[in-house]
Scaffold this motif. Structure first.
Motif, short mmCIF file in Angstrom:
data_model
loop_
_atom_site.label_atom_id
_atom_site.label_comp_id
_atom_site.label_asym_id
_atom_site.label_seq_id
_atom_site.Cartn_x
_atom_site.Cartn_y
_atom_site.Cartn_z
N LEU A 217 13.77 -10.06 8.48
CA LEU A 217 14.83 -11.33 8.16
C LEU A 217 15.17 -11.84 9.26
O LEU A 217 15.73 -11.18 10.27
N SER A 218 15.31 -13.16 9.47
CA SER A 218 15.62 -13.82 10.43
C SER A 218 16.98 -14.70 10.37
O SER A 218 17.44 -15.10 9.38
N SER A 219 17.64 -14.78 11.61
CA SER A 219 18.75 -15.63 11.55
C SER A 219 18.35 -17.25 11.27
O SER A 219 19.22 -18.04 10.99
N HIS A 220 17.05 -17.43 11.84
CA HIS A 220 16.64 -18.93 11.68
C HIS A 220 16.23 -19.11 10.32
O HIS A 220 15.55 -18.33 9.43
N THR A 221 16.19 -20.33 9.71
CA THR A 221 15.82 -20.73 8.42
C THR A 221 15.12 -22.07 8.83
O THR A 221 15.70 -23.12 9.47
N THR A 222 14.14 -22.41 7.63
CA THR A 222 13.72 -23.58 7.85
C THR A 222 14.05 -24.61 7.00
O THR A 222 13.66 -25.65 6.76
N GLU A 223 15.09 -24.07 6.11
CA GLU A 223 15.43 -24.88 4.79
C GLU A 223 16.56 -25.83 5.50
O GLU A 223 17.29 -25.62 6.28
N ASP A 224 16.75 -27.12 4.84
CA ASP A 224 17.66 -27.87 5.33
C ASP A 224 18.82 -27.71 4.54
O ASP A 224 19.82 -28.38 5.03
N THR A 225 19.01 -26.83 3.35
CA THR A 225 20.08 -26.98 2.62
C THR A 225 21.01 -25.70 3.31
O THR A 225 20.59 -25.15 4.08
N PHE A 226 22.50 -25.91 2.82
CA PHE A 226 23.32 -24.89 3.30
C PHE A 226 22.94 -23.50 2.99
O PHE A 226 22.59 -23.23 1.76
N ILE A 227 23.09 -22.60 3.87
CA ILE A 227 22.70 -21.21 3.68
C ILE A 227 23.97 -20.30 4.20
O ILE A 227 24.34 -20.50 5.26
N PRO A 228 24.72 -19.58 3.24
CA PRO A 228 26.02 -18.93 3.71
C PRO A 228 25.58 -17.99 5.06
O PRO A 228 24.42 -17.65 5.15
N SER A 229 26.53 -17.79 5.84
CA SER A 229 26.35 -17.15 6.96
C SER A 229 25.96 -15.54 6.93
O SER A 229 25.40 -15.03 7.94
N THR A 230 26.13 -15.09 5.72
CA THR A 230 25.82 -13.50 5.47
C THR A 230 24.14 -13.56 4.97
O THR A 230 23.79 -12.48 4.66
N MET A 231 23.57 -14.71 5.04
CA MET A 231 22.19 -14.55 4.37
C MET A 231 21.33 -14.76 5.46
O MET A 231 21.25 -15.74 6.49
N TRP A 232 20.14 -13.90 5.39
CA TRP A 232 19.06 -14.02 6.33
C TRP A 232 17.66 -14.29 5.74
O TRP A 232 17.56 -14.02 4.44
N ALA A 233 17.15 -15.09 6.19
CA ALA A 233 15.81 -15.73 5.60
C ALA A 233 14.83 -14.88 6.06
O ALA A 233 14.58 -14.22 7.15
N GLU A 234 13.81 -14.66 5.13
CA GLU A 234 12.52 -13.81 5.24
C GLU A 234 11.63 -14.63 6.36
O GLU A 234 11.33 -15.63 5.87
N SER A 235 11.17 -13.90 7.18
CA SER A 235 10.22 -14.76 8.09
C SER A 235 9.04 -14.17 8.36
O SER A 235 8.96 -12.75 8.49
N TYR A 236 8.02 -14.68 8.64
CA TYR A 236 6.63 -14.52 8.67
C TYR A 236 6.17 -14.73 10.14
O TYR A 236 5.01 -14.86 10.38
N ALA A 237 7.20 -15.14 10.93
CA ALA A 237 6.83 -15.77 12.05
C ALA A 237 6.07 -14.74 12.84
O ALA A 237 5.05 -14.74 13.93
N VAL A 238 6.60 -13.27 13.03
CA VAL A 238 5.77 -12.02 13.74
C VAL A 238 4.31 -12.02 13.33
O VAL A 238 3.40 -12.12 13.87
N ALA A 239 4.30 -11.92 11.83
CA ALA A 239 3.00 -11.65 11.26
C ALA A 239 1.93 -13.13 11.65
O ALA A 239 0.59 -12.79 12.00
N GLU A 240 2.44 -14.14 11.80
CA GLU A 240 1.80 -15.43 12.01
C GLU A 240 1.09 -15.20 13.57
O GLU A 240 0.09 -15.80 13.82
N VAL A 241 1.94 -15.12 14.48
CA VAL A 241 1.63 -14.91 15.97
C VAL A 241 0.38 -13.58 16.01
O VAL A 241 -0.35 -13.92 16.81
N LYS A 242 0.66 -12.70 15.28
CA LYS A 242 -0.26 -11.54 15.11
C LYS A 242 -1.63 -12.01 14.59
O LYS A 242 -2.57 -11.50 14.97
N PHE A 243 -1.60 -12.84 13.56
CA PHE A 243 -2.75 -13.49 12.99
C PHE A 243 -3.47 -14.08 14.25
O PHE A 243 -4.94 -13.98 14.22
N PHE A 244 -3.00 -15.12 15.05
CA PHE A 244 -3.55 -15.63 15.71
C PHE A 244 -4.21 -15.07 17.03
O PHE A 244 -5.22 -15.07 17.66
#
Length: 343
Positions: free
Chosen positions: A190-217
């Motif tokens: 769960l990441s503090s960074h979000t790819t969405e342009d819409t507003f996200i409350p500050s207590t919401m954390w976005a599911e992130s696949y970034a670690v899995a993606e770098v692991k794939f490469f």
């Protein structure tokens, strides 16, 4: 260089925060195109690193799935709960159980703790966490001689910590640190960074696949012949998207699907133009169909060494092009831009 510098910085912070009740900082993980090996902006690269957070002594993180069904990426709230440490208190001096000691006895500790400083209600707050971390970075930088070899500037960012470093020769290095909480022992955070342009409350954390993606490469790099040109193919295709509304993440996802299906022996220098054509053909088909499945979610054809949450691979695939289904104007624009790419 970026990884080493962040490692040094985190080592200082870990030592300073060792006896506190703030999040426990784990070693940073390089993510994004710069660490995947296909960054299209070599000179002006932004090195992004995810800093995993673990709960401090006497606390636990509970992940609660959000209800924003209109968003492509899942969001969670991270509830912070106190847990009993009475047994630990008996073994260690100067240790208080947050659950069972009188509130007034703990007030001083809680005032400078996770719940008292970084939470809104009982939930870990992204904005407060980012602000706290930036304050820690500024303080550590001023007080650590070997870090002061470069001039450090903290750039504006509400959900991450962006640094611009300038050395004696005037060379600049851009680093962005985002924060993450691991889902169990999986490669998904769960990441503090979000790819969405819409507003996200500050207590919401976005599911992130970034670690899995770098692991794939990295997995591909260990399996591919030494003359494999898959990264050059992806870099070339990403450069073609400059000035269009088609994101490089879409192009990367297309390439990942093809890398998972086309034998790696067929990504050599002599095959590179055919593979670029394959990527563009696949992208065109996806745009026409208004559908591109997320690489991890719902993909049953994954290498065995990936650690994903239960039922992740059998879940309903996420359509990364859902916005084209909902917005005819965006669909027309995407098709027009793709046609221009080929001309």
């Amino acid at each position: 260089v970026a990884e080493n510098l962040v490692d040094d910085l985190l080592s200082v912070l870990q030592e300073r925060l060792a006896m506190s009740f703030f999040p426990v900082l784990q070693p940073a993980i390089g993510v994004g195109s710069a660490f995947e090996g296909w960054n299209r902006r070599v000179r002006n690269a932004v090195y992004c690193l995810l800093v995993p957070l673990k709960p401090p002594q006497g606390h636990t993180f509970l992940l609660e799935l959000g209800t924003a069904d209109h968003m492509l990426e899942k969001t969670y709230r991270i509830r912070v709960e106190l847990k009993c440490t009475c047994m630990r208190e008996e073994l260690l001096e100067n240790t208080l159980c947050f659950r069972h000691h009188p509130q007034e006895e703990l007030r001083r500790n809680l005032a400078a703790s996770l719940l008292g400083t970084l939470c809104t209600g009982s939930y870990l707050d992204v904005l407060k966490t980012a602000q706290w971390f930036k304050e820690q970075v500024r303080s550590a930088w001023r007080e650590t001689p070997h870090l002061r070899r470069s001039i450090m500037k903290v750039l504006p960012s509400s959900r991450s910590c962006k640094l611009q470093l300038t050395n004696d020769s005037g060379r600049r290095l851009s680093i962005e640190m985002v924060f993450g909480v691991q889902q169990g022992k999986s490669d998904i955070f769960l990441s503090s960074h979000t790819t969405e342009d819409t507003f996200i409350p500050s207590t919401m954390w976005a599911e992130s696949y970034a670690v899995a993606e770098v692991k794939f490469f990295r997995h591909i790099a260990t399996q591919a012949p030494h003359d494999t040109f898959h990264l050059k193919c992806l870099q070339l295709c990403a450069n073609m998207l400059v000035g269009t509304g088609i994101s490089t993440y879409i192009m990367k996802t297309v390439a990942m699907h093809l890398l998972n299906t086309i034998p790696l022996a067929n990504w050599s220098r002599t095959d590179r133009l055919m593979r670029v054509e394959d990527i563009l053909r696949y992208l065109h088909s996806c745009l026409e169909d208004k559908r591109l499945n997320h690489f991890f979610c719902g993909n049953e054809n994954m290498p065995e060494d990936f650690i994903l949450p239960p039922d992740f691979q059998t879940a309903e695939p996420i359509n990364l092009l859902q916005y084209l289904v909902e917005d005819p104007a965006a669909y027309a624009m995407a098709m027009r831009e793709f046609d221009e790419l080929q001309n």
